[in-house]
Design an enzyme around this catalytic site. Structure first.
Site, PDB file in Angstrom:
ATOM      1  N   SER A   1       0.735  -1.119   0.111  1.00  0.00           N
ATOM      2  CA  SER A   1       0.140  -0.101  -0.043  1.00  0.00           C
ATOM      3  C   SER A   1       0.981   1.133   0.165  1.00  0.00           C
ATOM      4  CB  SER A   1      -0.916  -0.051   1.330  1.00  0.00           C
ATOM      5  OG  SER A   1      -1.453   1.401   1.292  1.00  0.00           O
TER       6      SER A   1
ATOM      7  N   TYR B   1      -1.663  -0.636  10.549  1.00  0.00           N
ATOM      8  CA  TYR B   1      -1.783  -0.997   8.934  1.00  0.00           C
ATOM      9  C   TYR B   1      -0.530  -0.476   8.314  1.00  0.00           C
ATOM     10  CZ  TYR B   1      -3.586  -1.606   4.285  1.00  0.00           C
ATOM     11  OH  TYR B   1      -3.506  -1.703   2.935  1.00  0.00           O
TER      12      TYR B   1
END
Length: 268
Positions: A144, A157
């Site tokens: 990501s 995350y």
């Protein structure tokens, strides 16, 4: 990337029933790949397999497995090291938590790490051993843009995705002499079920920031063919990554925003 003219190419995709994983499965089947699809929901897996077999006439195996568990990882590792060879592994399965670390639990954080980090490591290792022996194959680890900076205060995350990107780039360099490619795919906000499943309200995110899963997959496959170690789809997120890499930390901390992370001192 394996030779696209080979009739018996086979790809294993985790998290294959929704979002980026489903987009990979559909694109690869359309391109003539046989598939091994992995997800927890056996019913959705069966539906996806039937759709792809009917539309493209390719072989589609399914494995129902929870990759946050040792048993789930072992099941998929076994498929990567036996049976018809897997030429492409797409590690797409992952989760986020809709809570800040200060309000989280050790069990929830461990599950995030086991799925986002531990499973990626185990499956990549299992895939690379036969690939390097054959001198052919590729691994795409879905990371990501968030992994390039602590842009979500209190969320772990982004830390897990920073590991995925660094890991993929490092392992990719060591696998390259064996004719095997490893690449981290680092998309920005993508229209999938990901945020809904985590219970994260994304209604205030501007429309221009969203990517289509099909476009993310198309750019990922192009970058893999080019031999890139890290793929960041879309020019707007390439600019964002440049900013995250080079902007002063104090500036990033001042502009970082995320409802999962910021809580008042009186709430801690």
């Amino acid at each position: 990337m394996p030779d696209s003219t080979t009739a018996e190419q086979r790809a294993l995709v985790t998290g294959a029933t929704a979002g980026i994983g489903a987009a990979f499965a559909r694109r690869l089947a359309a391109d003539g790949w046989h598939l091994v699809l992995v997800a927890r929901d056996a019913a959705r897996l069966a539906g996806m397999a039937a759709e792809l077999k009917g539309r493209h006439g390719r072989e589609v195996e399914t494995i129902s497995a929870d990759l946050s568990t040792d048993d789930g990882c072992a099941l998929v590792e076994g498929r990567l090291t036996s049976g018809n060879p897997v030429d492409l592994l797409v590690n797409n399965a992952g989760i986020s938590l809709n809570k800040p670390f200060l309000r989280s639990s050790a069990d929830d954080e461990a599950r995030l790490l086991r799925l986002n980090v531990h499973a990626v490591m185990r499956l990549t290792l299992a895939a690379l051993r036969p690939m390097t022996e054959r001198r052919r194959g590729a691994v795409i680890n879905v990371s990501s843009v968030a992994g390039f900076g602590a842009v979500m205060p209190g969320s772990t995350y982004s830390a897990s995705k920073a590991w995925v990107t660094n890991f993929s780039e490092s392992v990719g360099q060591s696998a390259r002499p064996f004719g095997v490619r490893v690449m981290a795919l680092c998309p920005g906000y993508t229209r999938t079920e990901f945020h809904d499943r985590a219970g994260i309200n994304m209604s205030k995110t501007p429309e221009w920031m969203w990517l289509r899963a099909d476009d993310v997959v198309a750019e990922a496959l192009r970058d893999l063919r080019k031999g890139k170690l890290v793929s960041v789809p879309a020019w707007k997120y390439k600019l964002a990554v440049a900013g995250l890499r080079h902007a002063p930390r104090r500036l990033l901390q001042a502009v970082a925003r995320d409802t999962r992370g910021r809580i008042g001192r009186d709430e801690a």
